[in-house]
Design a protein around this motif. Structure first.
Motif, PDB file in Angstrom:
ATOM      1  N   LYS A   1      31.948  -2.000   6.200  1.00 20.01           N
ATOM      2  CA  LYS A   1      30.204  -1.462   4.993  1.00 20.01           C
ATOM      3  C   LYS A   1      29.961  -0.287   5.968  1.00 20.01           C
ATOM      4  CE  LYS A   1      30.685  -4.383   1.825  1.00 20.01           C
ATOM      5  NZ  LYS A   1      29.502  -6.108   1.486  1.00 20.01           N
ATOM      6  N   GLY A   2      30.164  -0.358   7.143  1.00 24.58           N
ATOM      7  CA  GLY A   2      29.989   0.967   7.700  1.00 24.58           C
ATOM      8  C   GLY A   2      28.575   1.323   7.814  1.00 24.58           C
ATOM      9  N   GLU A   3      28.243   1.813   8.642  1.00 27.27           N
ATOM     10  CA  GLU A   3      26.858   2.172   9.351  1.00 27.27           C
ATOM     11  C   GLU A   3      24.803   2.276   8.819  1.00 27.27           C
ATOM     12  OE1 GLU A   3      24.132   5.000  12.383  1.00 27.27           O
ATOM     13  OE2 GLU A   3      26.158   5.667  11.689  1.00 27.27           O
ATOM     14  N   TRP A   4      25.167   2.212   7.331  1.00 26.81           N
ATOM     15  CA  TRP A   4      24.773   2.623   5.898  1.00 26.81           C
ATOM     16  C   TRP A   4      25.216   1.483   4.547  1.00 26.81           C
ATOM     17  CZ3 TRP A   4      19.654   3.847   8.274  1.00 26.81           C
ATOM     18  CH2 TRP A   4      19.818   4.436   8.979  1.00 26.81           C
ATOM     19  N   ALA A   5      24.814   0.502   5.285  1.00 27.96           N
ATOM     20  CA  ALA A   5      25.142  -1.115   3.929  1.00 27.96           C
ATOM     21  C   ALA A   5      23.987  -0.556   2.869  1.00 27.96           C
ATOM     22  CB  ALA A   5      25.521  -2.212   5.050  1.00 27.96           C
ATOM     23  N   ASP A   6      25.065  -1.288   1.669  1.00 29.34           N
ATOM     24  CA  ASP A   6      24.578  -1.027   0.281  1.00 29.34           C
ATOM     25  C   ASP A   6      23.523  -2.487   1.066  1.00 29.34           C
ATOM     26  OD1 ASP A   6      23.909  -2.970  -1.889  1.00 29.34           O
ATOM     27  OD2 ASP A   6      24.753  -1.434  -2.657  1.00 29.34           O
ATOM     28  N   PRO A   7      22.441  -2.475   0.189  1.00 28.50           N
ATOM     29  CA  PRO A   7      21.456  -4.355   0.464  1.00 28.50           C
ATOM     30  C   PRO A   7      21.630  -5.642  -0.293  1.00 28.50           C
ATOM     31  CG  PRO A   7      20.221  -2.356   0.248  1.00 28.50           C
ATOM     32  CD  PRO A   7      21.771  -1.475  -0.411  1.00 28.50           C
ATOM     33  N   SER A   8      22.449  -5.091  -1.128  1.00 27.87           N
ATOM     34  CA  SER A   8      22.864  -6.222  -2.212  1.00 27.87           C
ATOM     35  C   SER A   8      23.046  -7.628  -1.999  1.00 27.87           C
ATOM     36  CB  SER A   8      23.455  -5.511  -3.398  1.00 27.87           C
ATOM     37  OG  SER A   8      24.755  -5.429  -3.448  1.00 27.87           O
ATOM     38  N   GLU A   9      23.237  -7.893  -1.405  1.00 28.89           N
ATOM     39  CA  GLU A   9      23.597  -8.857  -0.316  1.00 28.89           C
ATOM     40  C   GLU A   9      22.579  -9.041   0.227  1.00 28.89           C
ATOM     41  OE1 GLU A   9      27.808 -10.724   0.720  1.00 28.89           O
ATOM     42  OE2 GLU A   9      28.168  -8.344   0.074  1.00 28.89           O
ATOM     43  N   VAL A  10      21.463  -8.256   0.531  1.00 27.78           N
ATOM     44  CA  VAL A  10      20.609  -9.541   1.985  1.00 27.78           C
ATOM     45  C   VAL A  10      19.976 -10.067   0.780  1.00 27.78           C
ATOM     46  CG1 VAL A  10      18.716  -7.997   3.205  1.00 27.78           C
ATOM     47  CG2 VAL A  10      21.197  -6.885   3.601  1.00 27.78           C
ATOM     48  N   LEU A  11      19.073 -11.385   1.622  1.00 22.14           N
ATOM     49  CA  LEU A  11      18.399 -12.430   1.098  1.00 22.14           C
ATOM     50  C   LEU A  11      17.280 -11.828   1.447  1.00 22.14           C
ATOM     51  CD1 LEU A  11      20.473 -15.263   1.004  1.00 22.14           C
ATOM     52  CD2 LEU A  11      20.398 -13.744  -0.810  1.00 22.14           C
ATOM     53  N   MET A  12      16.655 -11.273   2.676  1.00 21.51           N
ATOM     54  CA  MET A  12      15.803 -11.194   3.562  1.00 21.51           C
ATOM     55  C   MET A  12      15.764 -10.055   4.388  1.00 21.51           C
ATOM     56  SD  MET A  12      13.069 -13.835   5.013  1.00 21.51           S
ATOM     57  CE  MET A  12      13.670 -14.181   6.981  1.00 21.51           C
ATOM     58  N   VAL A  13      14.659  -9.304   4.522  1.00 17.86           N
ATOM     59  CA  VAL A  13      14.284  -7.804   5.357  1.00 17.86           C
ATOM     60  C   VAL A  13      13.204  -8.483   6.821  1.00 17.86           C
ATOM     61  CG1 VAL A  13      15.719  -6.193   4.993  1.00 17.86           C
ATOM     62  CG2 VAL A  13      13.547  -6.651   4.426  1.00 17.86           C
ATOM     63  N   VAL A  14      13.246  -8.437   7.949  1.00 21.52           N
ATOM     64  CA  VAL A  14      12.054  -8.449   8.598  1.00 21.52           C
ATOM     65  C   VAL A  14      11.733  -7.295   9.449  1.00 21.52           C
ATOM     66  CG1 VAL A  14      11.720  -9.837  10.640  1.00 21.52           C
ATOM     67  CG2 VAL A  14      13.407 -10.869   8.426  1.00 21.52           C
ATOM     68  N   GLU A  15      10.550  -7.078   9.453  1.00 21.27           N
ATOM     69  CA  GLU A  15       9.577  -5.850  10.512  1.00 21.27           C
ATOM     70  C   GLU A  15       9.224  -7.030  11.022  1.00 21.27           C
ATOM     71  OE1 GLU A  15      11.075  -3.438  10.897  1.00 21.27           O
ATOM     72  OE2 GLU A  15      12.167  -2.850   9.229  1.00 21.27           O
ATOM     73  N   VAL A  16       9.014  -6.556  12.501  1.00 16.40           N
ATOM     74  CA  VAL A  16       8.422  -7.243  13.547  1.00 16.40           C
ATOM     75  C   VAL A  16       7.102  -5.669  13.915  1.00 16.40           C
ATOM     76  CG1 VAL A  16       7.749  -8.031  15.595  1.00 16.40           C
ATOM     77  CG2 VAL A  16       9.222  -8.900  14.308  1.00 16.40           C
ATOM     78  N   THR A  17       6.011  -5.701  14.063  1.00 20.33           N
ATOM     79  CA  THR A  17       5.214  -4.115  13.687  1.00 20.33           C
ATOM     80  C   THR A  17       4.946  -4.144  15.332  1.00 20.33           C
ATOM     81  OG1 THR A  17       3.034  -5.520  14.316  1.00 20.33           O
ATOM     82  CG2 THR A  17       3.571  -5.221  11.946  1.00 20.33           C
ATOM     83  N   SER A  18       5.229  -2.827  15.857  1.00 16.76           N
ATOM     84  CA  SER A  18       5.590  -3.218  16.781  1.00 16.76           C
ATOM     85  C   SER A  18       3.571  -2.268  17.427  1.00 16.76           C
ATOM     86  CB  SER A  18       6.415  -1.027  16.890  1.00 16.76           C
ATOM     87  OG  SER A  18       7.584  -1.846  17.040  1.00 16.76           O
ATOM     88  N   HIS A  19       3.759  -1.489  18.395  1.00 15.98           N
ATOM     89  CA  HIS A  19       2.105  -0.967  18.785  1.00 15.98           C
ATOM     90  C   HIS A  19       1.754   0.720  18.632  1.00 15.98           C
ATOM     91  CE1 HIS A  19       0.364  -5.304  19.146  1.00 15.98           C
ATOM     92  NE2 HIS A  19       1.427  -5.607  20.376  1.00 15.98           N
ATOM     93  N   ASP A  20       2.434   0.866  17.982  1.00 15.72           N
ATOM     94  CA  ASP A  20       2.607   2.618  18.347  1.00 15.72           C
ATOM     95  C   ASP A  20       1.818   3.093  17.022  1.00 15.72           C
ATOM     96  OD1 ASP A  20       4.900   3.822  15.637  1.00 15.72           O
ATOM     97  OD2 ASP A  20       4.490   1.842  15.903  1.00 15.72           O
ATOM     98  N   SER A  21       1.004   4.595  16.803  1.00 17.17           N
ATOM     99  CA  SER A  21       0.197   4.800  15.872  1.00 17.17           C
ATOM    100  C   SER A  21       1.290   5.089  14.584  1.00 17.17           C
ATOM    101  CB  SER A  21      -0.621   5.928  16.290  1.00 17.17           C
ATOM    102  OG  SER A  21       1.114   7.008  16.463  1.00 17.17           O
ATOM    103  N   ASP A  22       1.717   4.816  13.959  1.00 16.26           N
ATOM    104  CA  ASP A  22       3.486   4.829  12.936  1.00 16.26           C
ATOM    105  C   ASP A  22       3.218   4.311  12.226  1.00 16.26           C
ATOM    106  OD1 ASP A  22       3.184   7.845  13.089  1.00 16.26           O
ATOM    107  OD2 ASP A  22       4.941   7.286  14.162  1.00 16.26           O
ATOM    108  N   THR A  23       2.742   2.597  12.829  1.00 19.51           N
ATOM    109  CA  THR A  23       3.275   1.122  12.210  1.00 19.51           C
ATOM    110  C   THR A  23       2.592   0.845  11.467  1.00 19.51           C
ATOM    111  OG1 THR A  23       3.820  -0.964  12.992  1.00 19.51           O
ATOM    112  CG2 THR A  23       1.551  -0.784  13.871  1.00 19.51           C
ATOM    113  N   ASP A  24       1.211   1.772  11.082  1.00 17.57           N
ATOM    114  CA  ASP A  24       0.565   0.535   9.571  1.00 17.57           C
ATOM    115  C   ASP A  24       1.067   1.516   8.611  1.00 17.57           C
ATOM    116  OD1 ASP A  24      -1.685   0.030   8.307  1.00 17.57           O
ATOM    117  OD2 ASP A  24      -2.515   1.486   8.036  1.00 17.57           O
TER     118      ASP A  24
END
Length: 192
Positions: A97-120
């Motif tokens: 699928k290459g570097e930037w895949a179509d998300p159509s098969e993705v069931l869930m994405v996960v983000e874990v916040t970081s301690h930086d000023s932009d995370t909010d």
């Protein structure tokens, strides 16, 4: 349409992808809500949370894989590019699928916040909206600052209709199509 969505992007998608290809390996770039974003390098607790979730997913859904940092084409209206901390999808979903895949098969994405000023702004509203616009069924936000897990689900019209938050230490049900239960007690040790 919000005032935010009417702003012109900082650059074209082609310019972003060229810039991202030339970035050093120590820098992760994303293109969210028409803006260039620099994703911080994860710390040890961030890595432990990601590994905890990876093991939970493997044990409960061996038919799926939690792909770390897989590039996804999100935000149809702005052609955004994101690298979630994890993308849960059937095994083999990203082969060829290459570097930037179509998300159509993705069931869930996960983000874990970081301690930086932009995370909010980056992890909470901007990526959430991009994932909803892409129709990803579930977005799991593990928020180390607030000591919560928020489960965004039922994307419709570019937003998630449901967004319950749970304190670290509780048992959490991730809805279908994921359909797993997480004991989040271990997160108390890593949410510092």
């Amino acid at each position: 349409m919000s005032a935010r969505s009417t702003k012109r992007p900082q650059m074209t998608l082609d310019d972003f992808e060229a810039l991202e290809r030339g970035a050093p390996e120590t820098v992760t770039l994303e293109f969210i809500a028409g803006k260039l974003e620099v994703k911080p390098v994860p710390d040890g607790d961030h890595a432990e949370i990601a590994m905890w979730l990876l093991l939970q997913c493997m044990q409960r859904r061996p038919d799926l894989a939690l792909y770390p940092e897989q590039g996804l084409a999100v935000e149809q209206y702005r052609a955004g590019r994101a690298r979630p901390d994890g993308s849960l999808a059937p095994r083999g979903s990203f082969a060829g699928k290459g570097e930037w895949a179509d998300p159509s098969e993705v069931l869930m994405v996960v983000e874990v916040t970081s301690h930086d000023s932009d995370t909010d702004l980056r992890d909470r509203p901007e990526k959430k909206d991009g994932y909803a616009a892409a129709g990803i069924p579930v977005f799991l936000l593990i928020d180390r600052d607030r000591h919560t897990l928020t489960i965004y689900s039922e994307p419709e019209g570019g937003t998630y209709l449901l967004d319950p938050a749970f304190a670290h230490g509780t048992t959490v049900e991730i809805p279908d199509p994921v359909g797993i239960t997480l004991d989040t007690e271990p997160l108390k040790d890593f949410a510092t």
